[in-house]
Scaffold this active site. Sequence first.
Site, PDB file in Angstrom:
ATOM      1  N   ASP A  96      20.944 -55.305 -12.931  1.00  0.00           N
ATOM      2  CA  ASP A  96      22.111 -54.399 -13.473  1.00  0.00           C
ATOM      3  C   ASP A  96      22.298 -54.467 -14.921  1.00  0.00           C
ATOM      4  OD1 ASP A  96      24.023 -52.389 -13.436  1.00  0.00           O
ATOM      5  OD2 ASP A  96      24.831 -53.078 -11.430  1.00  0.00           O
ATOM      6  N   ASP A 192      23.337 -49.130 -16.122  1.00  0.00           N
ATOM      7  CA  ASP A 192      24.782 -48.668 -15.905  1.00  0.00           C
ATOM      8  C   ASP A 192      25.081 -47.292 -16.942  1.00  0.00           C
ATOM      9  OD1 ASP A 192      27.416 -49.296 -14.682  1.00  0.00           O
ATOM     10  OD2 ASP A 192      27.955 -49.835 -16.652  1.00  0.00           O
ATOM     11  N   GLU A 242      22.111 -44.823 -13.448  1.00  0.00           N
ATOM     12  CA  GLU A 242      23.524 -44.412 -12.974  1.00  0.00           C
ATOM     13  C   GLU A 242      23.647 -43.246 -13.894  1.00  0.00           C
ATOM     14  OE1 GLU A 242      27.862 -45.908 -11.470  1.00  0.00           O
ATOM     15  OE2 GLU A 242      27.009 -46.305 -13.790  1.00  0.00           O
ATOM     16  N   HIS A 316      29.767 -50.323  -5.139  1.00  0.00           N
ATOM     17  CA  HIS A 316      31.112 -50.894  -5.277  1.00  0.00           C
ATOM     18  C   HIS A 316      32.127 -50.132  -6.073  1.00  0.00           C
ATOM     19  CE1 HIS A 316      28.517 -50.562  -8.886  1.00  0.00           C
ATOM     20  NE2 HIS A 316      29.776 -51.044  -9.777  1.00  0.00           N
ATOM     21  N   ASP A 317      31.937 -48.901  -6.508  1.00  0.00           N
ATOM     22  CA  ASP A 317      32.948 -48.215  -6.916  1.00  0.00           C
ATOM     23  C   ASP A 317      33.654 -47.142  -5.908  1.00  0.00           C
ATOM     24  OD1 ASP A 317      32.476 -49.474  -9.636  1.00  0.00           O
ATOM     25  OD2 ASP A 317      30.804 -47.778  -9.884  1.00  0.00           O
TER      26      ASP A 317
HETATM   27  O1  TEU Z   1      30.620 -47.045 -13.254  1.00  0.00           O
HETATM   28  C1  TEU Z   1      30.646 -45.588 -13.813  1.00  0.00           C
HETATM   29  C2  TEU Z   1      31.514 -44.886 -13.461  1.00  0.00           C
HETATM   30  O2  TEU Z   1      31.800 -43.942 -14.379  1.00  0.00           O
HETATM   31  C3  TEU Z   1      32.295 -44.944 -12.313  1.00  0.00           C
HETATM   32  O3  TEU Z   1      31.425 -44.886 -10.983  1.00  0.00           O
HETATM   33  C4  TEU Z   1      33.580 -45.319 -12.490  1.00  0.00           C
HETATM   34  O4  TEU Z   1      33.668 -46.563 -11.564  1.00  0.00           O
HETATM   35  C5  TEU Z   1      34.522 -44.214 -11.906  1.00  0.00           C
HETATM   36  O5  TEU Z   1      34.119 -43.123 -12.441  1.00  0.00           O
HETATM   37  C6  TEU Z   1      35.941 -44.563 -11.917  1.00  0.00           C
HETATM   38  O6  TEU Z   1      36.592 -43.719 -11.534  1.00  0.00           O
HETATM   39  C7  TEU Z   1      29.762 -48.021 -13.841  1.00  0.00           C
HETATM   40  C8  TEU Z   1      30.056 -49.282 -12.723  1.00  0.00           C
HETATM   41  O7  TEU Z   1      29.423 -49.056 -11.687  1.00  0.00           O
HETATM   42  C9  TEU Z   1      31.260 -49.615 -12.809  1.00  0.00           C
HETATM   43  O8  TEU Z   1      31.674 -50.702 -11.940  1.00  0.00           O
HETATM   44  C10 TEU Z   1      31.923 -49.840 -13.970  1.00  0.00           C
HETATM   45  O9  TEU Z   1      33.113 -50.137 -14.126  1.00  0.00           O
HETATM   46  C11 TEU Z   1      31.478 -48.863 -15.005  1.00  0.00           C
HETATM   47  O10 TEU Z   1      30.327 -48.403 -15.265  1.00  0.00           O
HETATM   48  C12 TEU Z   1      31.568 -49.323 -16.371  1.00  0.00           C
HETATM   49  O11 TEU Z   1      30.735 -50.478 -16.778  1.00  0.00           O
END
Ligand code: TEU
Length: 549
Positions: A96, A192, A242, A316-317
């Site tokens: 990642d 990311d 992503e 994980h989000d």
């Molecule tokens: O996530 C990007 C992102 O915009 C989201 O999925 C975010 O968690 C959501 O919009 C919040 O409401 C990535 C990663 O997967 C996440 O864990 C990180 O916090 C984020 O980037 C920042 O690096």
Amino acid sequence: MQDWQRSVIYQIYPKSFHSHAGNPTGDLLGVVAKLDYLHWLGVDCLWITPFLRSPQRDNGYDISDYYAIDPSYGTMADCELLIAEAGKRGIKLMLDIVVNHTSIEHEWFQQARSSLDNPYRDFYIWRDQPNNWESKFGGSAWEYEAQTGQYFLHLFDHTQADLNWDNPNVRAEVFKMMRFWRDKGVGGFRLDVINLISKPADFPEDNSDGRRFYTDGPNVHDYLQQMHREVFEGHDLINVGEMSSTSLEHCIRYSRPQSKELSMTFNFHHLKVDYPNLQKWIRADFDFLQLKRILSDWQTGMQAGGGWNALFWCNHDQPRVVSRFGHDGEHRVVSAKMLGTALHFLQGTPFVYQGEELGMTNPSFDHIDQYRDVETLNIHRLQRNAGVSDADNMAAIMQKSRDNGRTPMHWNAEPNAGFSVAEPWISVPANAAQINVASQLDDPDSVLHHYRQLIALRRSEALMSDGVYRQLLPEHLQIWAYVREGNGERLLVLNNFYGTACEVELPEQVISPAMTQRLLISNYPDNPPRTRQVFLRPFESLVLHLTDH
Ligand code: TEU
């Protein structure tokens, strides 16, 4: 077809997967210890969320050294062992890469903040005055630095400073770092929020949060093509971008082979169907018709444009899918299987997030002290300050918090669900004793065995990878029905998303007595041959292979 178009990828959140050392957080040797399980499950590749050195303010998405393993996860030797041991089992490891931003503890930022003329100053984005863009985690996207009297941009937490990709030295450093990991033997990268790296030079004010200016920004395709030339070209890698708030048109460009950018893209439109008016922090039911429409539009759109989807319900989000689009009470097992089937038969590469294969549920944490996520804690504070009642604030957090998906993996019914001998960094849900790997391994009717079967089917049924998607009954309020077809053969995929039985009539061209029918998978034990008139039980799902004569 590329190999990765026939693959299934498993996502590991290492902080919550397994602690080999017996700590509150998981580690890389904990992943090594579970490789035989992952091999048994049948996955081809592991995406492991960031384990590089980080102050862990955003659980590793705030990297302070791209060349070092965070000590909480182990050592570089552990990482090399993991790559080698996974390789022996035919499993690749996807790293990642977080390069939209770094932690403010990164050496580059430490240099940059020290003076206006430091050579690293232009590694980040500075302005005398902030504009009105908002951080994705709430509040302004700009933070003031007293020492040099300017503001720096952070689209996420104020400790995650956005890199300036217009600076060729930034790009050169990023590509060098990616080659380092490629040469260590990783099988690919998960990038990311990679569609946010290119910001417009003039930073215009917005009547919204600013995302329309920096999402899929001006030079993003050029920068990804450059990355392809400098890192991917001539190597067998799976690269997944992503894409935050993206569009179908851009995702086609990112992922079609002739663009020479990425292998596939994640987008989140189908996971906003429970955000009324795009407001995340309100408790709300999901809109089923919208869910079907969005997924179907992306299926047909990506197919027509030659792009490739990364398919997922969970990460994980996100909250746990069985609690979100299924039923986490009496219908948990059957609805978790239905959701797995509905996703795995779509065109694209499916991702399974740790615990999804068990039907793990949201933990129902009802007190803010049980939450750890920086976004959740920020939002809780901002909503309270805005006058939202505690009850509404907590109701939204219980449904939407990213911590719903971050609780420890349930391995067995031992203390801490077998995750660690130490008290975990975040609580183990109360249902771990009932829902865990050990009990499901022994149960052929478990969610786990159903996922294993879905993964195995992808190897034997070519139509799962290359069949053409067509939706049936688009307006039906409780059934998602679709086919994947080609060469006079067809997979008919029927999913009842609700806890009541119902009967539907299918078009004669799709299923008729003249066709040979073979059941590929279902979530009920008894399966009579089907006709056009199909009766579906609560959360029933089944897939028929049909051959025309
Ligand atoms: O996530 C990007 C992102 O915009 C989201 O999925 C975010 O968690 C959501 O919009 C919040 O409401 C990535 C990663 O997967 C996440 O864990 C990180 O916090 C984020 O980037 C920042 O690096």
